[in-house]
Design a protein around this motif. Structure first.
Motif, mmCIF file in Angstrom:
data_model
loop_
_atom_site.group_PDB
_atom_site.id
_atom_site.type_symbol
_atom_site.label_atom_id
_atom_site.label_comp_id
_atom_site.label_asym_id
_atom_site.label_seq_id
_atom_site.Cartn_x
_atom_site.Cartn_y
_atom_site.Cartn_z
ATOM 1 N N SER A 76 0.836 -1.203 0.000
ATOM 2 C CA SER A 76 0.000 0.000 0.000
ATOM 3 C C SER A 76 0.875 1.258 0.000
ATOM 4 O O SER A 76 1.938 1.293 0.617
ATOM 5 C CB SER A 76 -0.910 0.003 1.234
ATOM 6 N N LYS A 77 0.398 2.283 -0.686
ATOM 7 C CA LYS A 77 1.123 3.557 -0.711
ATOM 8 C C LYS A 77 0.707 4.475 0.437
ATOM 9 O O LYS A 77 1.373 5.466 0.709
ATOM 10 C CB LYS A 77 0.884 4.272 -2.041
ATOM 11 N N ALA A 78 -0.396 4.135 1.093
ATOM 12 C CA ALA A 78 -0.935 5.009 2.135
ATOM 13 C C ALA A 78 -0.180 4.829 3.444
ATOM 14 O O ALA A 78 0.332 3.744 3.753
ATOM 15 C CB ALA A 78 -2.416 4.715 2.349
ATOM 16 N N VAL A 79 -0.120 5.909 4.223
ATOM 17 C CA VAL A 79 0.424 5.846 5.578
ATOM 18 C C VAL A 79 -0.645 5.211 6.462
ATOM 19 O O VAL A 79 -1.819 5.574 6.386
ATOM 20 C CB VAL A 79 0.769 7.262 6.090
ATOM 21 N N PRO A 80 -0.289 4.236 7.315
ATOM 22 C CA PRO A 80 -1.299 3.594 8.181
ATOM 23 C C PRO A 80 -2.041 4.611 9.038
ATOM 24 O O PRO A 80 -1.511 5.675 9.376
ATOM 25 C CB PRO A 80 -0.465 2.645 9.044
ATOM 26 N N LEU A 81 -3.283 4.278 9.392
ATOM 27 C CA LEU A 81 -4.089 5.170 10.217
ATOM 28 C C LEU A 81 -3.507 5.282 11.618
ATOM 29 O O LEU A 81 -3.021 4.301 12.187
ATOM 30 C CB LEU A 81 -5.527 4.649 10.299
ATOM 31 N N ALA A 82 -3.572 6.485 12.171
ATOM 32 C CA ALA A 82 -3.060 6.722 13.516
ATOM 33 C C ALA A 82 -4.032 6.180 14.552
ATOM 34 O O ALA A 82 -5.233 6.038 14.303
ATOM 35 C CB ALA A 82 -2.830 8.215 13.728
ATOM 36 N N VAL A 83 -3.512 5.885 15.739
ATOM 37 C CA VAL A 83 -4.335 5.445 16.877
ATOM 38 C C VAL A 83 -4.248 6.502 17.970
ATOM 39 O O VAL A 83 -3.495 7.471 17.865
ATOM 40 C CB VAL A 83 -3.870 4.073 17.404
ATOM 41 N N ARG A 84 -5.050 6.344 19.010
ATOM 42 C CA ARG A 84 -5.062 7.311 20.112
ATOM 43 C C ARG A 84 -3.660 7.484 20.677
ATOM 44 O O ARG A 84 -2.922 6.513 20.856
ATOM 45 C CB ARG A 84 -6.021 6.862 21.207
ATOM 46 N N CYS A 85 -3.329 8.712 20.986
ATOM 47 C CA CYS A 85 -1.983 9.021 21.462
ATOM 48 C C CYS A 85 -1.909 8.765 22.969
ATOM 49 O O CYS A 85 -1.902 9.687 23.787
ATOM 50 C CB CYS A 85 -1.649 10.477 21.130
ATOM 51 N N SER A 86 -1.856 7.490 23.293
ATOM 52 C CA SER A 86 -1.879 7.065 24.682
ATOM 53 C C SER A 86 -1.098 5.772 24.836
ATOM 54 O O SER A 86 -1.012 4.966 23.904
ATOM 55 C CB SER A 86 -3.327 6.848 25.142
ATOM 56 N N GLU A 87 -0.562 5.574 26.026
ATOM 57 C CA GLU A 87 0.166 4.342 26.295
ATOM 58 C C GLU A 87 -0.740 3.118 26.180
ATOM 59 O O GLU A 87 -0.260 2.007 25.927
ATOM 60 C CB GLU A 87 0.783 4.408 27.696
ATOM 61 N N GLU A 88 -2.036 3.308 26.341
ATOM 62 C CA GLU A 88 -2.977 2.200 26.199
ATOM 63 C C GLU A 88 -2.843 1.521 24.847
ATOM 64 O O GLU A 88 -3.142 0.343 24.702
ATOM 65 C CB GLU A 88 -4.410 2.708 26.360
ATOM 66 N N ARG A 89 -2.440 2.276 23.845
ATOM 67 C CA ARG A 89 -2.380 1.724 22.495
ATOM 68 C C ARG A 89 -1.064 1.020 22.192
ATOM 69 O O ARG A 89 -0.930 0.364 21.173
ATOM 70 C CB ARG A 89 -2.605 2.853 21.471
ATOM 71 N N LEU A 90 -0.077 1.194 23.056
ATOM 72 C CA LEU A 90 1.199 0.528 22.836
ATOM 73 C C LEU A 90 1.097 -0.931 23.249
ATOM 74 O O LEU A 90 0.318 -1.283 24.123
ATOM 75 C CB LEU A 90 2.304 1.211 23.647
ATOM 76 N N SER A 91 1.892 -1.769 22.634
ATOM 77 C CA SER A 91 1.924 -3.192 22.989
ATOM 78 C C SER A 91 3.353 -3.686 22.892
ATOM 79 O O SER A 91 4.147 -3.182 22.088
ATOM 80 C CB SER A 91 1.014 -4.011 22.064
#
Length: 913
Positions: free
Chosen positions: A780-795
């Motif tokens: 894909s040429k698109a940049v992936p969609l961003a997620v909430r800017c929170s540590e909750e989203r990190l894994s």
């Protein structure tokens, strides 16, 4: 109550009592959840239609424009309608249980009970696990709080890729994050002007009641994408642009022609003016000139006029501008490799100097100065076999020792200049001089431009605080004991005297200062950067610069700065229709009076935020008109006027104002006003004002516009549903949070940068993009969609890219797949990664190429080149990354988004009771 207006309502959050205050908030580290929580879906109403700006007429066959290119206006067609009143955000089940269309009162079933099946093993924030049959208020609140990333995705889905026609008055444009194409049909593109609201209240009392600031963010030189029509140039010859005799507004689509076309009534002041004989044209059956669609100034929102000698200094045509490169050759810059790197780059960069469209070569002249405690000027006249150096050691009385041969055409003097650039690094390679001057350097450059009767730019590459005996000598005033005291504001106040006078002189002579700083310690950015800010210039800072590590980043910045579109010796005035006026201006500007915005230079990234106030009543029918006129000198030495026009709706209903608000523009205004106030008021007082105004705006909406509901609900207007997360982020920004752990220079730099930012830049800064890369689609040429800017989203198994327009981090989880690490860094596993990594190697595999292309694409979108910092989970380098997770508690102070939302809710309830 308004029946067809919709709002978000969120159950009151009954958390553990938080010690939140605008001054500090619950701080001391981010939350540490074990996993993420599911995101709510959103349901949005169909858009409503706007009001047509003008009657539509058939397209006329256009004549060639004055600039030689054919003027081809688009045939009028209805614009995509603006986003409607509001949308409801919640779960599908909640939407079905709404008592009021488009609003909800909470989840009908608690997590873990019937109607909501929690994913196996999913824990709530901070390890909280909901009990069966019981809803945790905290868990409900997280689920239902407005998601900034969802708002962006929804707008891109609805309006992305569409044509946005500007023929409707008071139309709300797509978000700055949405990819759309603008078709100018009578109002300026939102790339040039964005407003805090596109519907002004009719009276000052209404404006005071809601406290929504009435402002426009104007970026007069904004870049126009290649798939949009560039601005047309209109040349009326010696007669010059046609203007209203009373208010001096320029001819535009808002002028109403009468008396068979022989006169026109000004749309701004209603004065009736005679039409010059050369400009006369008959009217059609609808009262419009028959040539309206053949003239850019009668059918478009943005265009340019060629200015006559009346608009030139001393009524003489201006000379082409000049660029002077002023290089600090003291010991730190020689040792770091900067001087050699810069001189090598200039050889190729000077081949790409900006030029007029269609011109074969650039008319910009160039000059060179090196300095430490003394200044060295260079004669690079084309007839010389070798460059000649002239030294000025008396820096107390600065003068330019030569005129002929200092500012030259690069094409004519290429061989002499290249010879000089090869010699400079070797001339100073053994220097031991570490002291520098600064004010005399700016003075010398300004005097050189003045002597050449030219406007232009000074590119200054400076290493350390100027401590040598000379005008403008500075001392270290970085006193961390002042932080969180009444005197903290003095850290951000520029030194008085020399630098104030220097800024004023530079602006009056059209001399812009671009400042590149390479400090190893405190350098007093607040003072040195103020000269750049007031002259319309830019400031870049590379702490502890090393050519091998930071060189690429610096070179991208200098290339962008030299090549970008720019106008010189500029003056801007904002005119409005009767009933309101421009009262305050924020930006990289200088103002010698209350109406004229002066900029020694204005480029495609600089924006001026203008606040409006009522001085009379506004009419629903007439609306509110704004015209921005920018007088400037082009890179080819031509004096021009760039005009941007915008028509706004007016209403006596506050609901109309709220549904027409633009959160991103509001945040831009609040940031600039707060950053201006912080040099005069304690930071705690500045933060308290931000909280109070946020609560007051939302309380006014709740009281006057929202449907009846329980007092325990937090109700947000749809257009402002993510305002709290931005305001909380602003309050936690480096400039506004008092912490001894943050560099004073970095805080001062952020204040200076934000002052000149447009809406797109402040949006990115106050809500960084957090982009997951572990599932990167290489096809894909698109940049992936961003997620909430929170540590909750990190894994632990994830890879995330975070960027805010100024900084960029690549975060790697401890359990990141070894094959990903191998493909990107060419090492077997996470454990083999080194510390303090600032780049990724160029490997020949699809994943590595895709990742680098994503990073390059993001860098191209931003005005500053962002240095990539690789961050390993639980590594010491993780702290700078975590302070940008704006939905969490701030590392240096500030509440989490959830705590701030609860606090604002309590403030609203107090205001309402």
């Amino acid at each position: 109550m308004l029946k067809n207006f919709y709002e978000i309502s969120i159950n009151e959050c009954r958390l553990k009592k938080a010690s939140f205050s605008p001054g500090h908030g619950p701080l001391h580290g981010p939350q540490s959840p074990t996993s993420s929580v599911p995101q709510p879906t959103s349901q949005v109403l169909p858009p409503t239609s706007g009001r047509p700006l003008m009657p539509q007429a058939p397209q006329m066959a256009p004549p060639p424009s004055a600039s030689g290119q054919p003027f081809m206006p688009q045939s009028p067609q209805m614009a995509p309608p603006p986003i409607g009143a509001s949308s409801a955000m919640g779960t599908t089940a909640a939407a079905a249980a709404m008592g009021v269309p488009g609003s909800f009162s909470g989840l009908p079933h608690p997590p873990g009970g019937s109607g909501f099946q929690q994913p196996p093993g999913l824990a709530g924030p901070q390890g909280f696990q909901p009990q069966q049959g019981k809803a945790s208020p905290q868990y409900l609140f997280i689920l239902q709080s407005p998601l900034q990333t969802q708002v962006i995705e929804d707008d891109q889905t609805k309006r992305g890729g569409q044509v946005y026609a500007t023929n409707l008055r008071g139309q709300v444009p797509p978000l700055v994050t949405t990819d759309f194409v603008v078709q100018d049909q009578g109002n300026a593109s939102p790339r040039f002007i964005r407003c805090t609201t596109y519907c002004f209240p009719c009276t000052a009392d209404l404006a005071k009641q809601c406290q929504v600031p009435l402002a426009a963010v104007i970026k007069p030189f904004a870049a126009v994408p290649k798939n949009e029509t560039p601005l047309y140039t209109v040349d009326h010859g010696e007669a010059g642009p046609i203007r209203c005799n009373r208010c001096k507004a320029y001819m535009c689509p808002f002028m109403h022609f009468i008396d068979g076309g022989r006169r026109y009534q000004c749309g701004f002041c209603s004065c009736v003016n005679e039409v010059p004989a050369f400009y006369f044209q008959h009217l059609d059956h609808m009262g419009r000139r028959v040539d309206a669609y053949q003239r850019p100034e009668l059918s478009l929102g943005s265009y340019e006029f060629v200015a006559t000698l009346e608009y030139c200094k001393n009524k003489k045509p201006p000379n082409p501008p000049a660029f002077i490169f002023m290089i600090d050759v003291s010991y730190p810059n020689i040792k770091s490799g900067l001087v050699r790197l810069l001189c090598a780059e200039l050889k190729s960069l000077l081949e790409r100097l900006p030029r007029e469209e269609g011109a074969g070569s650039s008319a910009v002249r160039v000059g060179f100065v090196t300095y430490n405690k003394i200044l060295h000027f260079y004669n690079v006249k084309s007839t010389l076999a070798q460059p000649q150096m002239m030294v000025v050691s008396d820096v107390a009385e600065m003068f330019v020792p030569l005129l002929d041969g200092f500012l030259v055409n690069f094409q004519e003097s290429r061989s002499v200049i290249n010879n000089l650039l090869e010699q400079i690094p070797d001339m100073f390679t053994d220097t031991g001089e570490s002291e520098t001057v600064f004010a005399p350097v700016v003075q010398a450059g300004m005097e050189a431009l003045k002597a050449a009767d030219s406007s232009g730019k000074l590119f200054i590459f400076h290493s350390s605080i100027p401590t040598a005996e000379a005008p403008g000598k500075l001392k270290n005033r970085d006193d961390r004991k002042l932080i969180n005291t009444e005197k903290e504001k003095t850290l951000f106040q520029p030194a008085k005297g020399v630098y104030e006078d220097l800024s004023k002189e530079c602006v009056s002579n059209g001399c812009c200062v671009d400042l590149f700083l390479f400090p190893g310690q405190y350098i007093d950015v607040a003072t040195m950067g103020s000269v750049a800010m007031h002259t319309g210039g830019s400031v870049y800072k590379y702490s502890n610069f090393q050519a091998q590590v930071d060189g690429d980043n610096f070179l991208r910045d200098i290339r962008k700065e030299v090549e970008k579109p720019v106008g010189f010796d500029a003056t801007m005035r904002v005119r409005t229709s009767t009933g309101f006026r421009a009262t305050d201006f924020f930006g990289a500007i200088y103002m010698s009076n209350t109406t004229d915005v002066e900029m020694a230079a204005v480029d495609c990234h600089k924006a001026v935020t203008v606040e409006f106030k009522h001085d009379d009543k506004l009419s629903d029918d007439a609306g509110a008109l704004v015209q921005c006129a920018l007088l400037y000198t082009s890179v080819g030495g031509q004096r021009r006027l760039r005009i941007h026009n915008l028509s706004l709706s007016c209403s006596s209903q506050l609901a109309d104002l709220y549904k027409s608000c633009e959160t991103d523009a509001l945040v831009n205004f609040f940031a600039k006003s707060a950053y201006r106030a912080m040099v005069n008021q304690p930071l705690k007082a500045v933060r308290e004002v931000l909280v109070h105004q946020t609560a007051h705006m939302l309380a006014c909406y709740r009281k006057n516009c929202a449907s009846p509901s329980a007092v325990s609900q937090l109700i947000l207007p749809d257009a402002m549903k993510v305002l709290p997360v931005y305001m909380n982020s602003l309050m936690k920004s480096a400039a506004l949070v008092g912490s001894a752990d943050l560099s004073t220079d970095d805080r001062a730099l952020q204040r200076l940068l934000v002052t000149g930012m447009g809406v797109e830049e402040t949006q990115a800064l106050f809500y960084p993009r957090l982009i997951p890369l572990h599932n990167l689609d290489v096809g894909s040429k698109a940049v992936p969609l961003a997620v909430r800017c929170s540590e909750e989203r990190l894994s632990e198994g994830g890879v995330f890219l975070l960027e805010n327009g100024l900084q960029m981090f690549l975060w790697l989880g401890q359990a990141c797949p070894p094959e990903f690490i191998q493909s990107i860094f060419n090492v077997p596993s996470f454990a083999h990664l080194g510390a303090d990594m600032t780049s990724i190697p160029e490997l020949d595999n699809t994943l590595s190429k895709k990742l680098r292309s994503v990073i390059d694409h993001i860098n191209q979108q931003r005005s500053h080149a962002m240095k990539l910092v690789v961050v390993k989970q639980k590594d010491r380098s993780e702290a700078p990354f975590r302070q940008h997770l704006v939905e969490d508690k701030g590392l240096h102070g500030g509440a989490s988004y959830m705590d701030f939302l609860c606090y604002v809710h309590r403030e609203i309830r107090q205001l309402l009771t």
